[in-house]
Design a protein around this motif. Structure first.
Motif, PDB file in Angstrom:
ATOM      1  N   SER A   6       0.812  -1.223   0.000  1.00 34.83           N
ATOM      2  CA  SER A   6       0.000   0.000   0.000  1.00 34.83           C
ATOM      3  C   SER A   6       0.842   1.270   0.000  1.00 34.83           C
ATOM      4  N   MET A   7       1.918   1.297   0.778  1.00 35.13           N
ATOM      5  CA  MET A   7       2.729   2.515   0.877  1.00 35.13           C
ATOM      6  C   MET A   7       3.468   2.803  -0.418  1.00 35.13           C
ATOM      7  N   ILE A   8       4.141   1.795  -0.968  1.00 38.34           N
ATOM      8  CA  ILE A   8       4.938   2.056  -2.164  1.00 38.34           C
ATOM      9  C   ILE A   8       4.038   2.390  -3.351  1.00 38.34           C
ATOM     10  N   LYS A   9       2.865   1.784  -3.409  1.00 43.37           N
ATOM     11  CA  LYS A   9       1.942   2.104  -4.506  1.00 43.37           C
ATOM     12  C   LYS A   9       1.551   3.574  -4.435  1.00 43.37           C
ATOM     13  N   MET A  10       1.270   4.035  -3.205  1.00 38.84           N
ATOM     14  CA  MET A  10       0.888   5.429  -3.029  1.00 38.84           C
ATOM     15  C   MET A  10       2.043   6.357  -3.423  1.00 38.84           C
ATOM     16  N   LEU A  11       3.272   5.981  -3.041  1.00 45.08           N
ATOM     17  CA  LEU A  11       4.437   6.800  -3.382  1.00 45.08           C
ATOM     18  C   LEU A  11       4.586   6.899  -4.900  1.00 45.08           C
ATOM     19  N   LYS A  12       4.466   5.759  -5.580  1.00 44.14           N
ATOM     20  CA  LYS A  12       4.634   5.752  -7.030  1.00 44.14           C
ATOM     21  C   LYS A  12       3.574   6.630  -7.702  1.00 44.14           C
ATOM     22  N   ASP A  13       2.340   6.511  -7.214  1.00 41.39           N
ATOM     23  CA  ASP A  13       1.252   7.301  -7.805  1.00 41.39           C
ATOM     24  C   ASP A  13       1.447   8.790  -7.562  1.00 41.39           C
ATOM     25  N   LYS A  14       1.628   9.165  -6.293  1.00 38.89           N
ATOM     26  CA  LYS A  14       1.654  10.583  -5.958  1.00 38.89           C
ATOM     27  C   LYS A  14       2.943  11.273  -6.385  1.00 38.89           C
ATOM     28  N   CYS A  15       4.050  10.529  -6.492  1.00 40.43           N
ATOM     29  CA  CYS A  15       5.299  11.170  -6.886  1.00 40.43           C
ATOM     30  C   CYS A  15       5.569  11.007  -8.369  1.00 40.43           C
ATOM     31  N   ASN A  16       4.793  10.136  -9.012  1.00 39.89           N
ATOM     32  CA  ASN A  16       4.966   9.930 -10.449  1.00 39.89           C
ATOM     33  C   ASN A  16       6.385   9.470 -10.790  1.00 39.89           C
ATOM     34  N   CYS A  17       6.875   8.498 -10.017  1.00 34.53           N
ATOM     35  CA  CYS A  17       8.238   8.003 -10.215  1.00 34.53           C
ATOM     36  C   CYS A  17       8.281   6.490 -10.309  1.00 34.53           C
ATOM     37  N   PHE A  18       9.317   5.992 -10.961  1.00 36.39           N
ATOM     38  CA  PHE A  18       9.634   4.568 -10.885  1.00 36.39           C
ATOM     39  C   PHE A  18      10.414   4.373  -9.601  1.00 36.39           C
ATOM     40  N   ILE A  19       9.958   3.463  -8.754  1.00 38.67           N
ATOM     41  CA  ILE A  19      10.634   3.228  -7.470  1.00 38.67           C
ATOM     42  C   ILE A  19      10.886   1.743  -7.295  1.00 38.67           C
ATOM     43  N   PHE A  20      12.126   1.383  -7.052  1.00 37.07           N
ATOM     44  CA  PHE A  20      12.451  -0.010  -6.780  1.00 37.07           C
ATOM     45  C   PHE A  20      13.118  -0.103  -5.408  1.00 37.07           C
ATOM     46  N   ILE A  21      12.541  -0.915  -4.523  1.00 39.30           N
ATOM     47  CA  ILE A  21      13.081  -1.048  -3.168  1.00 39.30           C
ATOM     48  C   ILE A  21      13.761  -2.401  -3.031  1.00 39.30           C
ATOM     49  N   ALA A  22      15.057  -2.369  -2.709  1.00 36.53           N
ATOM     50  CA  ALA A  22      15.794  -3.625  -2.555  1.00 36.53           C
ATOM     51  C   ALA A  22      15.837  -4.041  -1.090  1.00 36.53           C
ATOM     52  N   LYS A  23      16.012  -5.327  -0.872  1.00 32.25           N
ATOM     53  CA  LYS A  23      16.030  -5.887   0.474  1.00 32.25           C
ATOM     54  C   LYS A  23      17.077  -5.252   1.391  1.00 32.25           C
ATOM     55  N   ASN A  24      18.198  -4.798   0.785  1.00 33.21           N
ATOM     56  CA  ASN A  24      19.278  -4.293   1.627  1.00 33.21           C
ATOM     57  C   ASN A  24      19.161  -2.799   1.938  1.00 33.21           C
ATOM     58  N   GLY A  25      17.975  -2.243   1.763  1.00 35.72           N
ATOM     59  CA  GLY A  25      17.760  -0.857   2.154  1.00 35.72           C
ATOM     60  C   GLY A  25      18.107   0.151   1.076  1.00 35.72           C
ATOM     61  N   ARG A  26      18.539  -0.315  -0.083  1.00 29.43           N
ATOM     62  CA  ARG A  26      18.844   0.619  -1.177  1.00 29.43           C
ATOM     63  C   ARG A  26      17.628   0.759  -2.070  1.00 29.43           C
ATOM     64  N   ILE A  27      17.359   2.000  -2.440  1.00 28.55           N
ATOM     65  CA  ILE A  27      16.151   2.290  -3.227  1.00 28.55           C
ATOM     66  C   ILE A  27      16.533   3.086  -4.464  1.00 28.55           C
ATOM     67  N   TRP A  28      16.034   2.636  -5.629  1.00 26.14           N
ATOM     68  CA  TRP A  28      16.313   3.355  -6.880  1.00 26.14           C
ATOM     69  C   TRP A  28      15.056   4.110  -7.281  1.00 26.14           C
ATOM     70  N   VAL A  29      15.227   5.410  -7.501  1.00 23.79           N
ATOM     71  CA  VAL A  29      14.096   6.257  -7.878  1.00 23.79           C
ATOM     72  C   VAL A  29      14.398   6.902  -9.215  1.00 23.79           C
ATOM     73  N   ARG A  30      13.423   6.883 -10.119  1.00 21.50           N
ATOM     74  CA  ARG A  30      13.651   7.525 -11.420  1.00 21.50           C
ATOM     75  C   ARG A  30      12.428   8.332 -11.812  1.00 21.50           C
ATOM     76  N   GLY A  31      12.667   9.563 -12.249  1.00 21.39           N
ATOM     77  CA  GLY A  31      11.557  10.420 -12.658  1.00 21.39           C
ATOM     78  C   GLY A  31      12.073  11.807 -12.930  1.00 21.39           C
ATOM     79  N   ARG A  32      11.182  12.764 -12.962  1.00 22.45           N
ATOM     80  CA  ARG A  32      11.616  14.147 -13.154  1.00 22.45           C
ATOM     81  C   ARG A  32      12.297  14.623 -11.875  1.00 22.45           C
ATOM     82  N   GLU A  33      13.188  15.593 -12.025  1.00 26.92           N
ATOM     83  CA  GLU A  33      14.008  16.070 -10.914  1.00 26.92           C
ATOM     84  C   GLU A  33      13.197  16.384  -9.655  1.00 26.92           C
ATOM     85  N   ASP A  34      12.170  17.232  -9.787  1.00 31.00           N
ATOM     86  CA  ASP A  34      11.429  17.610  -8.583  1.00 31.00           C
ATOM     87  C   ASP A  34      10.549  16.477  -8.064  1.00 31.00           C
TER      88      ASP A  34
END
Lengths: 225, 246
Positions: free
Chosen positions: A158-186
C-alpha cells in the motif's frame, strides 16, 4: 500502539511460537533485539536498527567495489561483501570476457540489481545479475536502514503504490535498504523526502495517511506557487 | 588505596560529603542515539561523570588474521579524554585503560550473540569526558545501551555500579574523594534479569561480611540502573510516537 522491547525483556510463555528476534530460556520467550514485538503469527521482534545480512533469494542493489578476476566484488550495504562471477555476464551476451576487460562490462562504482544465489558457512555470498531495469542513468539511489524496508513497502504494497502514484516516479526497493528512484528532478526530490520521512517515523502508526497528506500538501503548494 | 594519606572525614553526622545516604546512587542521566555517524550510541552521566559510548558494527574485521570464522569479535576501547581529570591525562592508552577495556569487554561478552555475525567485528568505544570515580561502571552502562541502540542481538542488558568502604562503612557508588581516601572500592557488572555477575574487581580490604553486604547492595543498585537504561531505550521511540502520530 506498538510495544517496544529491549534485549532480555520477557515476551511470552508460548515457546512453540518463538520466532525471529527472540530466544527461549527456561520455557520462556525473551527479546533478543531492541525492537517492536509482533505477536500476530509467530512471536517476532522486528528490529529497529541493525545490519543487513543476506539470505538466498534476496534481491538487492549492489555497488561494484573491486574487480578481482574472475569476480566483481560487490558492496551490498552489509558487513559482508558479495561476489558476482563473470560468467553471469558472459552467459547473457554469449561472449567470453578476457582478463583486464571486465571493467568494460561493469566498472567500479557501477550499480547493479542482483539476486543472492548462495550464502555459505564462510559467509561467501554469490550473486546473479538481474537485468530487469537499467541502473545507470536518469535516477538516483537512496539508502535507508534495511529494517525500514517493510514500512516503505507497506501492508500488501500500500505505501509504495501510493508513493509511485503521488510522486509519479519509478521506485524499486531492494532488500538491503537501497532504493532506486527515477523520474523528473522535482518528483524525485519529493519521493526522496517522503521515503526518508517514512524511514525516520517507521515505528509510528497512521503513517500511510500522514505521508499521503504530506505529499498532497506538497502538490497543493506547487500548484499555488 | 594510598597509605599515609591525609586524614579526611568522609562521613559527617551519618551523611557523606555530598549529602548522600550510604545506599544512595548519584543522579543518572541517559540519552540514546546521540551520535549520528555511529551505529549505536549513548551519553551517560553518573554524578559528575560524563561518558559517551559509541558502537560500530558488525563490520568487516581488520586485521584479517584475527577474524573468527564462527562468530563476531568484540572490541572494546575505554579511553579518558585529556580534559576529563584535574591533572591533564596524556592522550593514549595506559595500563589502566587497557585493563579497564579488557574487563569491560568481558563484562559484555556473555550477553552478546556473537554467532549471528561470523568474521565481523563489533567495536565499542567509551570516551570519558569528565571523571569523578566510577567511570568504568558508567562506561559499561553506556556501552550496554549503545549496543542495543546499534541493533546488536543480545540476551540482556548489562548494568554496573561500584561499592566501597569509607570510614569503616560500606557505601554505594563512590565519588572521587571517597575512592581516593576510602578503604575499599569494588566495581561490579551484572545482568539484572538473572542476577548473573559478569565483572567483579576489588581494590583495598573488606571482611567477608562486608564483601557480602557490599555485593548485595551493588546488585540491588544494578536493578535500579537497569530500569533507567531500559526506560531510556523505550522512551526514545515512545516520544516520537506522541509527536508524530495518533
Amino acid at each position: 500502539m506498538y510495544k517496544v522491547v529491549v534485549p532480555g525483556d520477557f515476551i511470552s510463555e508460548t515457546v512453540s511460537r518463538a520466532g525471529e528476534g527472540t530466544y527461549v530460556e527456561d520455557g520462556k520467550v525473551y527479546a533478543l533485539r531492541y525492537g517492536i514485538v509482533d505477536e500476530r503469527g509467530e512471536i517476532k521482534v522486528v528490529a529497529l536498527s541493525g545490519k543487513y545480512v543476506p539470505t538466498e533469494g534476496d534481491v538487492l542493489i549492489g555497488r561494484v567495489a573491486e574487480i578481482s578476476f574472475p569476480f566483481w566484488i560487490v558492496d551490498i550495504a552489509s558487513p559482508y561483501e558479495a561476489r558476482l562471477h563473470m560468467s553471469e555476464f558472459a552467459d547473457a551476451r554469449g561472449e567470453k570476457i578476457e582478463f583486464g576487460s571486465m571493467n568494460r562490462y561493469l566498472d567500479l562504482d557501477d550499480l547493479i540489481v542482483a539476486k543472492v544465489m548462495n550464502v555459505d558457512v564462510m559467509m561467501r555470498i554469490e550473486l546473479a545479475l538481474k537485468e530487469d531495469f537499467n541502473l545507470r542513468s536518469g535516477g538516483r539511489l537512496i539508502e535507508i536502514p534495511y529494517t525500514k524496508v517493510p514500512r516503505v513497502i507497506g501492508r500488501s504494497g500500500s505505501m509504495i503504490k501510493m508513493l509511485k502514484d503521488k510522486c509519479n516516479c519509478f521506485i524499486f526497493i531492494a532488500k538491503n535498504g537501497r532504493i532506486w528512484v527515477r523520474g523528473r528532478e522535482d518528483d524525485m526530490n519529493l519521493a526522496t523526502e517522503a521515503i526518508l520521512k517514512i524511514a525516520s517515523e517507521s515505528h509510528t502508526s497512521g503513517l500511510t495517511d500522514r505521508v499521503a497528506d504530506f505529499l498532497d500538501s506538497f502538490r497543493r503548494e506547487k500548484r499555488r506557487g | 588505596m594510598k597509605e599515609g594519606k591525609e586524614e579526611i572525614e568522609l562521613i559527617k553526622e551519618g551523611k557523606r560529603l555530598d549529602g548522600r545516604g550510604f545506599e544512595e546512587l548519584r543522579p543518572i542521566k541517559i540519552e540514546v542515539g546521540v551520535l549520528k555517524r555511529a551505529d549505536g550510541s549513548c551519553y551517560f552521566e553518573l554524578g559528575d561523570n560524563k561518558v559517551i559510548a559509541a558502537v560500530y558494527g558488525p563490520r568487516e574485521m581488520h586485521p584479517r588474521h584475527a577474524q573468527d570464522a564462527k562468530m563476531a569479535v568484540v572490541k572494546f576501547r575505554y579511553n579518558m579524554a585529556p580534559f576529563s581529570v584535574d591533572d591533564r591525562k596524556r592522550p593514549g592508552p595506559d595500563r589502566r585503560s587497557v585493563e579497564i577495556s579488557k574487563v569491560s569487554r568481558e563484562a559484555l561478552d556473555p550477553v552478546i550473540m556473537r554467532e549471528f555475525y561470523p568474521k565481523t567485528a563489533i567495536e565499542v568505544y567509551v570516551e570519558i569526558l569528565q571523571s569523578d570515580a566510577g567511570t568504568r561502571t558508567a562506561g559499561i552502562n553506556a556501552a550496554s545501551v549503545a549496543l542495543a541502540d546499534a541493533g546488536i542481538p543480545m540476551k540482556d542488558l548489562v548494568s554496573s555500579v561500584a561499592v566501597g568502604k569509607i570510614d569503616g562503612e560500606v557505601v554505594l557508588d563512590l565519588d572521587a574523594m571517597e575512592d581516593n581516601h576510602g578503604e575499599a572500592d569494588m566495581p561490579i557488572a551484572m545482568v539484572a534479569r538473572t542476577n548473573t555477575i559478569t565483572a567483579l574487581q576489588m581494590d583495598g580490604r573488606l571482611t567477608k561480611e562486608e564483601f557480602e553486604r557490599g555485593l548485595k547492595l551493588a546488585m540491588s543498585a544494578c536493578h535500579q540502573i537497569y530500569e533507567l537504561q531500559r526506560t531510556a531505550l523505550i522512551d526514545r521511540y515512545s516520544e516520537s510516537v506522541e509527536v508524530g502520530g495518533e
